[in-house]
Write an enzyme that holds these catalytic residues in place. Sequence first.
Site, PDB file in Angstrom:
ATOM      1  N   TRP A  74      91.468  24.650 125.445  1.00  0.00           N
ATOM      2  CA  TRP A  74      90.507  24.782 126.547  1.00  0.00           C
ATOM      3  C   TRP A  74      90.457  23.408 127.186  1.00  0.00           C
ATOM      4  CZ3 TRP A  74      85.492  23.107 127.965  1.00  0.00           C
ATOM      5  CH2 TRP A  74      84.796  23.944 128.831  1.00  0.00           C
ATOM      6  N   ASN A 100      91.269  20.119 118.071  1.00  0.00           N
ATOM      7  CA  ASN A 100      90.080  20.633 118.768  1.00  0.00           C
ATOM      8  C   ASN A 100      89.088  19.485 118.898  1.00  0.00           C
ATOM      9  OD1 ASN A 100      91.229  23.101 118.569  1.00  0.00           O
ATOM     10  ND2 ASN A 100      89.647  24.020 117.286  1.00  0.00           N
ATOM     11  N   HIS A 505      55.185  31.954 143.702  1.00  0.00           N
ATOM     12  CA  HIS A 505      55.158  30.488 143.844  1.00  0.00           C
ATOM     13  C   HIS A 505      56.461  29.952 144.436  1.00  0.00           C
ATOM     14  CE1 HIS A 505      51.325  30.303 141.843  1.00  0.00           C
ATOM     15  NE2 HIS A 505      51.812  31.092 140.896  1.00  0.00           N
TER      16      HIS A 505
END
Length: 607
Positions: A74, A100, A505
Amino acid sequence: MCGIVGYVGPRAALPVLVEGLRRLEYRGYDSAGVVVLNGHGLESEKSPGKLQNLEERLKKRPLDGTIGLGHTRWATHGGATEPNAHPHFSCDRRIALVHNGIVENFAELKRGLRGHRFASETDTEVAAHLIERFYASERDPVRAVHRAVGLLRGHFAFAVIFADHPDLLVAARLNCPLVLGLGEEENFIASDIAALLPYTRRALPLDEGDIARVDRAGVRVFDRMLVPARRPVIEVTWGAESAAKGGHAHYMLKEILQQSETVAAELSGRVDAERGDVRFERFGIPKAALRSARRIAIAACGTAWHAGLVAKCAIEELAKVPADVGFSSELRYGDTPFDRDTLTVAISQSGETSDTLAAVRAAREAGSRVLAITNIRGSTLAREADGVLFMRAGLEVCVAATKTYTSQVMNALLFAIHLGRVRGALSRARARQILRDALALPPKVQEVLGDDCAVLRCAKRFLRGYDYMYIGRRYNLPTAYEGALKMKEISYLHAEGYGAGEMKHGPLALVDRRMTVVAIAPQGRVLEKMVSNMQEIHARKGHLVAVTTRGHPIAIAEETFEIPPCEEMFSPLLAVVPLQLLAYHTAVGLGRDVDQPRNLAKSVTVE
Ligand code: F6R
């Protein structure tokens, strides 16, 4: 995030590595690679993109050998390209490494490695070259890895293979999960137990700072001083089938549909409705500590944080003790006053989320006891906490949490009931009522799962929607957050969870006929107020979808998802189910990658 697999034994390594990587796909990745050792030395293949791309290449060029490593990356340092994919090699290509985590001081180390040729933009590659440098003088793989690791800052798990050692893998761990899988005449390395399931149920999680020698005959573990160490072996109870889709189109659908079983599993053997008591096996937190706690601090991220919000409501209602829920990513900085009078509850499915681990360490340093709620035995969180409630959700493969959310919520609620009883704030009579209702939950979850017509219709109708807002109050404010999170993470549509009372709000300005508002409005203390908030949406022409209790329709809702009646505190468990299905069907309708949504990873091991 990334995945590591290593194999040494009598089998052909490649199929084991590829199968292991397939089982780690759910963690999220954007490139993949393998390396195998054979008579030609270390042979490797890598590819950006999905594992299938790598498999296509391996069909044309199969790699022989009975020892090797595999990796799914990744991207952090450097894009998802072939040169950046792991494994990374030493200059002489006689050492290969998969990694990793992050090596934080890689730039500084790289400057010191004069004469070494680098082939990628990664932080990882520096580790391969450092090992090469130390191996040249030590000639011992474990010592070389140990010396290299001593120079690295950051968090990492490595597996290393040496061309000179045809029966040896070396593994090292610091703040990133790594387990060894123990077989007969074969052994494995994996970043996650899921990769081991087809081969062995015996797993040995490494401790922080450990280095391991892994060969066919066995494994040897050394601590950070290189002293031989004994680490407990755990027996994994999940079956190999838990990593299969079981006939469903996606893991996510399979996991959503499992929830009546997983909720039943959470209750099994823990609830004594007649006595009004909850019992946990090997709980680890003494009753005296539960009694004396003056505050409960809950640390978690993402979906687990939503479970923490449910826990807060229940703890304050049933145990009458103040509870705060913080994002672990904020609590980790240590400014929050944890102390001996605070019991910290850390909720994490994976037990490896870096922020939650850091928050837990900050809490423990300040003297707070830590109770973990986690799904993973042997995880870092389970090992570092003083007490653990193990969830019984089984392996969850889809990146988006579904059954582990309801398991977290169930555990959190059981804990709140237990706390209330131990502290004397919850009467036996009321506890009996609540627990009887808890035992009736599994068939109610099943009922909600079986009734998805409205969900399907709604998903189709609002597929091309402009915006989703999910609103709730009290126990179902977290349901609103969780419904919105599921929608955004897998459908990529904009969805926001908001307190129903907060709409006026500010966010009410967004409401017009392009907005779909999902109101979680089951029976309970806040129903009337929810209906008023829905009127405000209706008056501004927003489309209203409501989650209501069966028999209590809200006329202004255009679509209604019904749940069976239950104690208000259990309504989040039922109300979230149609919202999971809504996100799922919307994502499928939009053609998204449901199980592996873009940019996300199952276990977030970086800060
Ligand atoms: C969302 C999701 C994430 C996780 C978060 C924490 O569907 O799965 O938000 O909940 O990354 O993960 P754990 O529970 O492993 O600490």
